[in-house]
Design a protein around this motif. Sequence first.
Motif, PDB file in Angstrom:
ATOM      1  N   ILE A  51      28.812  34.756  33.397  1.00  0.00           N
ATOM      2  CA  ILE A  51      29.046  33.465  32.766  1.00  0.00           C
ATOM      3  C   ILE A  51      29.043  32.450  33.908  1.00  0.00           C
ATOM      4  O   ILE A  51      30.022  32.352  34.650  1.00  0.00           O
ATOM      5  CB  ILE A  51      30.383  33.428  32.009  1.00  0.00           C
ATOM      6  N   MET A  52      27.921  31.786  34.062  1.00  0.00           N
ATOM      7  CA  MET A  52      27.672  30.904  35.208  1.00  0.00           C
ATOM      8  C   MET A  52      27.903  31.713  36.479  1.00  0.00           C
ATOM      9  O   MET A  52      27.192  32.668  36.723  1.00  0.00           O
ATOM     10  CB  MET A  52      28.523  29.647  35.117  1.00  0.00           C
ATOM     11  N   ASN A  53      28.922  31.386  37.288  1.00  0.00           N
ATOM     12  CA  ASN A  53      29.142  32.151  38.511  1.00  0.00           C
ATOM     13  C   ASN A  53      30.274  33.168  38.356  1.00  0.00           C
ATOM     14  O   ASN A  53      30.699  33.778  39.332  1.00  0.00           O
ATOM     15  CB  ASN A  53      29.424  31.216  39.689  1.00  0.00           C
ATOM     16  N   LEU A  54      30.728  33.381  37.134  1.00  0.00           N
ATOM     17  CA  LEU A  54      31.795  34.340  36.873  1.00  0.00           C
ATOM     18  C   LEU A  54      31.205  35.703  36.536  1.00  0.00           C
ATOM     19  O   LEU A  54      30.191  35.795  35.860  1.00  0.00           O
ATOM     20  CB  LEU A  54      32.663  33.878  35.707  1.00  0.00           C
ATOM     21  N   ILE A  55      31.851  36.739  37.009  1.00  0.00           N
ATOM     22  CA  ILE A  55      31.437  38.108  36.703  1.00  0.00           C
ATOM     23  C   ILE A  55      32.558  38.761  35.916  1.00  0.00           C
ATOM     24  O   ILE A  55      33.711  38.770  36.360  1.00  0.00           O
ATOM     25  CB  ILE A  55      31.158  38.908  37.990  1.00  0.00           C
ATOM     26  N   ARG A  56      32.222  39.307  34.756  1.00  0.00           N
ATOM     27  CA  ARG A  56      33.210  39.971  33.915  1.00  0.00           C
ATOM     28  C   ARG A  56      32.654  41.311  33.451  1.00  0.00           C
ATOM     29  O   ARG A  56      31.444  41.497  33.334  1.00  0.00           O
ATOM     30  CB  ARG A  56      33.557  39.120  32.682  1.00  0.00           C
TER      31      ARG A  56
END
Length: 72
Positions: A51-56
């Motif tokens: 999610i954009m620059n987020l990693i989940r």
Amino acid sequence: MPFVPIWSSNPTHDDDGGRLYRVDEVAQQLNCSVSSVRRLIRLKRLPVVRIMNLIRVTAADLAAFIASRRKP
């Protein structure tokens, strides 16, 4: 209308396969370092949601990863 994330937990629903974990939470679940989790992600052994620059990591993907590493 308030924003309600699609992965928000429903207290009456036992399946949390849609919950999204941060990399540090995954490391805590696996009892390993954050860099080890990042390596698994980089090697494409652990699927992620970006999610954009987020990693989940979804709870379902984490459970599948753990199950695939079990030895009889």
